[in-house]
Design a protein around this motif. Structure first.
Motif, mmCIF file in Angstrom:
data_model
loop_
_atom_site.group_PDB
_atom_site.id
_atom_site.type_symbol
_atom_site.label_atom_id
_atom_site.label_comp_id
_atom_site.label_asym_id
_atom_site.label_seq_id
_atom_site.Cartn_x
_atom_site.Cartn_y
_atom_site.Cartn_z
ATOM 1 N N SER A 21 8.459 8.002 6.292
ATOM 2 C CA SER A 21 8.379 9.196 7.147
ATOM 3 C C SER A 21 9.194 9.042 8.421
ATOM 4 C CB SER A 21 6.917 9.501 7.500
ATOM 5 O OG SER A 21 6.381 8.476 8.320
ATOM 6 N N GLU B 186 0.060 4.043 1.508
ATOM 7 C CA GLU B 186 0.050 4.580 2.866
ATOM 8 C C GLU B 186 1.125 3.912 3.720
ATOM 9 O OE1 GLU B 186 -0.886 6.748 6.231
ATOM 10 O OE2 GLU B 186 -1.424 7.071 4.133
ATOM 11 N N GLY B 187 1.295 2.605 3.536
ATOM 12 C CA GLY B 187 2.326 1.875 4.270
ATOM 13 C C GLY B 187 3.718 2.342 3.894
ATOM 14 N N LYS B 188 3.925 2.582 2.597
ATOM 15 C CA LYS B 188 5.220 3.087 2.128
ATOM 16 C C LYS B 188 5.493 4.469 2.694
ATOM 17 C CE LYS B 188 5.189 0.535 -2.248
ATOM 18 N NZ LYS B 188 5.095 0.624 -3.716
ATOM 19 N N ARG B 189 4.473 5.335 2.668
ATOM 20 C CA ARG B 189 4.643 6.701 3.174
ATOM 21 C C ARG B 189 4.966 6.704 4.667
ATOM 22 N NH1 ARG B 189 2.654 10.179 6.168
ATOM 23 N NH2 ARG B 189 1.003 8.744 6.824
ATOM 24 N N LYS B 190 4.272 5.864 5.425
ATOM 25 C CA LYS B 190 4.495 5.805 6.876
ATOM 26 C C LYS B 190 5.895 5.290 7.200
ATOM 27 C CE LYS B 190 2.374 4.138 11.136
ATOM 28 N NZ LYS B 190 1.265 3.328 11.732
ATOM 29 N N THR C 47 0.824 -1.219 0.000
ATOM 30 C CA THR C 47 0.000 0.000 0.000
ATOM 31 C C THR C 47 0.860 1.273 0.000
ATOM 32 O OG1 THR C 47 -0.112 0.109 2.411
ATOM 33 C CG2 THR C 47 -1.783 -1.221 1.283
#
Length: 317
Positions: A242, A235-239, A233
Motif C-alpha cells: 500500500s 496483512e504485512g504484505k498488504r501494508k 502475513t
C-alpha cells in the motif's frame, strides 16, 4: 545565412485548439477548474506535510518537493496552463521567439526534474521496504536534500541542452505551432534545416530522462516485490504494498505519456493525438498527484483530518 534565416521568425502562432472554435470557451472553463484543483490540491499536500511531524520522513519530503512551487508540480503547470487559458480566449495566440525558447526550457526542466524525482521516490520505497533497519541512516536529511538538488540540476541541464539545439536551427518560413505550447516535436516540424547531431543528442537525453529512470524504478519494484513475497502475513504484505501503490500509479501515467510523446519517430507526429496526450501530462497527471497520494495514503488522510479538525476548532473559538 543561418543567422539571417533565424531572425526571420520573430514570433510563433499557436494553433492549439483553434480547430474547435465552438469548444474554446467550454475548454477554458474545464481547464481553469482543473488548474485551480491542481493548485489547491498540491498546496494542501505541502502544508499538511510541513505541519504534521509524523510525515517528516523522506517519502513525504520527496512528495512535498514533487508538489511544491519550489521544484515541481505547481511550476510545471504554471509554465503552460495560464498561457493556454489566455490563448483560449484570444483570436490569435502568439508568443515571441525568446518567449517560446524560455517556455520550452522551463517546461522541459521541470518535466525532467519530475522524472528524476519519481525515480528517487522509487529508490526511497526500495530502501524503506528492503532495508528498513538501514533506512534512517541511508535516507538521512542531508542525503535527501542532495538528491533533490541533483534532480533539479540534472533536469535543467538537460532542458538547456535540448533548447539550445532546437533554437539554433534555422526558422525561416512557417511560424504556426501545431500545439498549445512550445514543445520539441512541433518546433522541429517548423525548422527549415536539420541538425542530425542535435537530434541524436536530444533523443539520447529523452532516453536518459524517460527510459533509464523507468528501468531503475522497475528494478526497485522487482526487488520490493521479492521482499514483499517473503513477508509471512497477508496483512504485512498488504501494508508494504500500500505504501507503493500511489507512487506506481503516478509513474505509469507520467512515464507512459512521456514515452509516447518523446520516444517515437518524428514522422508519426499528429496534432490531435499529441494535443490529447499533452493535456494528459500537463493537466491530468499534476491533478492525479494530490488525488492519488491523499485517497490512497492513510497517513496523509489522518494528517489532513487532523489539520482540518484543528482549523475547525480555531474557527469555533
Amino acid at each position: 545565412m543561418k543567422r539571417e534565416n533565424q531572425s526571420v521568425v520573430t514570433e510563433f502562432i499557436f494553433v492549439g485548439f483553434s480547430s474547435y472554435p465552438d469548444l474554446q470557451f467550454p475548454l477554458f472553463v474545464v481547464f481553469f477548474i482543473m488548474y485551480l484543483a491542481i493548485l489547491a490540491g498540491n498546496i494542501i499536500i505541502i502544508m499538511t506535510i510541513r505541519r504534521e511531524s509524523s510525515l517528516h520522513i523522506p517519502m513525504y519530503f520527496f512528495l512535498s518537493v514533487l508538489s511544491s512551487s519550489e521544484i515541481s508540480e505547481i511550476c510545471y503547470t504554471l509554465i503552460i496552463i495560464p498561457n493556454m487559458l489566455v490563448n483560449l480566449l484570444r483570436e490569435k495566440a502568439t508568443i515571441s521567439f525568446i518567449g517560446c525558447a524560455t517556455q520550452m526550457c522551463l517546461f522541459l526542466g521541470f518535466a525532467c526534474t519530475n522524472c528524476i524525482l519519481l525515480t528517487v521516490m522509487g529508490y526511497d520505497r526500495y530502501v524503506s521496504i528492503c532495508k528498513p533497519l538501514h533506512y534512517p541512516v541511508l535516507m538521512n536529511q542531508s542525503f535527501c536534500i542532495k538528491l533533490v538538488v541533483f534532480s533539479a540540476t540534472t533536469g535543467f541541464l538537460f532542458s538547456t541542452v535540448e533548447t539550445y539545439f532546437i533554437f539554433t536551427l534555422p526558422f525561416c518560413g512557417p511560424n504556426k505551432i501545431h500545439h498549445f505550447f512550445c514543445d520539441l516535436a512541433p518546433l522541429l516540424e517548423l525548422a527549415c534545416g536539420r541538425n542530425y547531431i542535435g537530434e541524436v543528442v536530444i533523443f539520447v537525453i529523452c532516453f536518459l530522462v524517460v527510459v533509464f529512470p523507468f528501468l531503475l524504478i522497475l528494478l526497485s519494484y522487482l526487488l520490493i516485490l521479492n521482499t514483499i513475497l517473503k513477508i509471512p502475513t497477508a496483512e504485512g504484505k498488504r501494508k508494504a504494498f500500500s505504501t507503493c501503490a500511489s507512487h506506481l500509479i503516478v509513474v505509469v501515467v507520467h512515464f507512459g505519456c512521456a514515452s509516447i510523446i518523446y520516444l517515437r519517430p518524428q514522422s508519426r507526429y499528429t496534432l490531435n493525438e499529441d494535443t490529447l496526450i499533452s493535456v494528459t501530462y500537463t493537466l491530468v497527471t499534476p491533478l492525479l498527484n494530490p488525488v492519488v497520494y491523499t485517497l490512497r495514503n492513510k497517513d496523509v488522510q489522518v494528517a489532513l483530518k487532523k489539520s482540518l479538525g484543528g482549523i475547525t476548532c480555531i474557527q469555533k473559538t
